[in-house]
Scaffold this motif. Structure first.
Motif, mmCIF file in Angstrom:
data_model
loop_
_atom_site.group_PDB
_atom_site.id
_atom_site.type_symbol
_atom_site.label_atom_id
_atom_site.label_comp_id
_atom_site.label_asym_id
_atom_site.label_seq_id
_atom_site.Cartn_x
_atom_site.Cartn_y
_atom_site.Cartn_z
ATOM 1 N N GLU A 110 0.804 -1.227 0.000
ATOM 2 C CA GLU A 110 0.000 0.000 0.000
ATOM 3 C C GLU A 110 0.841 1.282 0.000
ATOM 4 O O GLU A 110 0.446 2.280 -0.561
ATOM 5 N N ALA A 113 1.526 2.441 -3.365
ATOM 6 C CA ALA A 113 0.373 2.466 -4.248
ATOM 7 C C ALA A 113 0.189 3.830 -4.885
ATOM 8 O O ALA A 113 0.566 4.853 -4.327
ATOM 9 N N GLY A 114 -0.405 3.809 -6.057
ATOM 10 C CA GLY A 114 -0.868 5.046 -6.666
ATOM 11 C C GLY A 114 0.219 5.863 -7.328
ATOM 12 O O GLY A 114 -0.066 6.846 -7.982
ATOM 13 N N LYS A 117 1.018 3.786 -11.117
ATOM 14 C CA LYS A 117 -0.167 3.101 -11.622
ATOM 15 C C LYS A 117 -0.150 3.072 -13.154
ATOM 16 O O LYS A 117 -0.014 4.080 -13.817
ATOM 17 N N HIS B 106 -3.685 6.374 -2.512
ATOM 18 C CA HIS B 106 -4.171 5.562 -3.632
ATOM 19 C C HIS B 106 -5.697 5.478 -3.677
ATOM 20 O O HIS B 106 -6.263 5.191 -4.710
ATOM 21 N N VAL B 109 -6.631 8.276 -5.835
ATOM 22 C CA VAL B 109 -6.287 7.927 -7.222
ATOM 23 C C VAL B 109 -7.386 7.056 -7.817
ATOM 24 O O VAL B 109 -7.807 7.226 -8.965
ATOM 25 N N LEU B 110 -7.874 6.139 -6.983
ATOM 26 C CA LEU B 110 -8.940 5.249 -7.424
ATOM 27 C C LEU B 110 -10.191 6.045 -7.801
ATOM 28 O O LEU B 110 -10.833 5.777 -8.819
ATOM 29 N N ASP B 113 -9.588 7.782 -11.057
ATOM 30 C CA ASP B 113 -9.693 6.765 -12.118
ATOM 31 C C ASP B 113 -11.154 6.434 -12.417
ATOM 32 O O ASP B 113 -11.533 6.219 -13.565
#
Lengths: 239, 137
Positions: A110, A113-114, A117, B106, B109-110, B113
């Motif tokens: 984690e 993450a991001g 991507k 993240h 980010v999700l 997206d």
């Protein structure tokens, strides 16, 4: 292998403790594999490592150094903590894979993450759809359970079947991880790079599957508990 | 790790949870996943064909509090915006608004997206060229 910080004898086995004079060493820069005197590898003889864990636990135990110097006491505490962490991570096949990939410089988990991507990290759309749909069903089940009702028997049967399918998928992913790990262990740099990439993909896929297996298990357990407490729906209606 | 008040608020009172008719021409659906933690998120928009304004947005997220809050906020933000304006939303805006810690970035980010995927789906359905929006980044 380095030399003992106290008696200067060359170190064998674990770099945490000197076999010659028994001095606990500084833990700086020692990875979980080195703790057990092992080379980095995905395959692990857990029985042998567990034996070594117990042996080292006894030898490094802070009680043995209670009357030692300040350095000895500090080192013993730090070494024991490192030993426990190392055993906890290495004994778990998936945590071991994640850890080894991380110390080999791959971005896993984690905290990475991001950032990087890319489309490569996207799971197959059909897997995503299926995971999503099953989550919707699971939520319905949880909702009726919260109201004190048992979920429809047909829904539960469906969910249990899906759970089985996903457990099998988890097994496949784990077998594939093991196979890639073996390739890495035996391979040259190019093989290793390829195996590492595969393992990262497998881990990505595994997290979706793992969450779902966990949630299905929870729903099935809750259902069983509810039926034990209140009896099945059909029983209540027939009364 | 403590969640910020805003995350807790969105988590306890998520806005715009639900489903829009996937088969409708006016609806765009984005289904995305975070491989780092296994969260899945679906965001849907209904676009007015005349004005290209997003009149309705719904989401459904299976994941942690930050992922739910990020998608909840995303639906609030896209509503009332044109498709082009919605594409301007950046995950960093979500991070700021929700005070997300680095390990949860993240999730934002999700959400970004998901907005893109929903708009992309709507464009595909309605034969709007994708190139323009992509070229801007």
């Amino acid at each position: 292998m380095s030399n003992c910080a106290r008696c200067q004898q060359p170190m064998h086995d674990s770099p945490l403790i000197c076999a010659a004079c028994g001095a606990v060493q500084s833990v700086a820069g020692i990875d979980y594999f080195q703790v057990f005197g092992l080379k980095r590898a995905f395959a692990l003889d857990t029985v042998a490592v567990e034996r070594e864990f117990h042996r080292l636990s006894r030898r490094l135990h802070p009680d043995r150094f209670a009357r030692g110097s300040e350095t000895d006491r500090q080192n013993s505490l730090a070494a024991t903590a490192l030993l426990n962490d190392a055993w906890r991570v290495l004994r778990d096949p998936v945590e071991r894979v994640e850890y080894l990939l991380k110390i080999e410089g791959h971005a896993v988990g984690e905290e990475h993450a991001g950032k990087g991507k890319s489309a490569e990290r996207e799971p197959p759309p059909d897997l995503l759809e299926e995971v999503f749909d099953l989550n919707m069903q699971l939520e319905e089940i949880r909702m009726s359970q919260r109201m004190g009702e048992s979920a429809e028997a047909s829904t539960m049967t469906e969910i249990a079947a899906a759970g089985k399918r996903f457990e099998a998928m988890l097994g496949e992913v784990d077998a594939a991880l093991q196979a890639e790990g073996a390739k890495w262990d035996a391979g040259d740099a190019a093989t290793r790079a390829q195996a590492a990439k595969k393992m990262i993909e497998l881990l990505d896929r595994r997290r979706y599957v793992r969450n779902l297996v966990r949630d299905v298990r929870a729903a099935v357990t809750a259902q069983a508990l509810q039926q034990e407490l209140y009896g099945g729906n059909f029983v209540a209606e027939s009364l | 790790m403590a969640y910020s008040d805003k995350v807790v608020d969105h988590y306890n009172n998520p806005r715009n949870v639900g489903t829009l008719d996937k088969s409708s021409e006016e609806v765009g659906t984005g289904l995305v996943g975070a491989p780092e933690c296994g969260d899945v998120m679906r965001l849907q928009i209904r676009v007015n064909p005349e004005t290209q304004v997003i009149e309705e947005a719904k989401f459904k997220t299976f994941g942690c509090g930050s992922a739910i809050a990020s998608s909840s906020l995303a639906t609030e933000w896209v509503k009332g915006k044109t498709v082009a304006e919605a594409l301007e939303i950046r995950n960093t805006d979500i991070v700021k608004e929700l005070a997300l810690p680095p390990v949860k970035i993240h999730c934002s980010v999700l959400a970004e997206d998901a907005i893109r995927a929903a708009i992309g789906d709507w464009k595909k359905k309605n034969g709007v060229a994708e190139t323009e929006a992509v070229a801007a980044h």
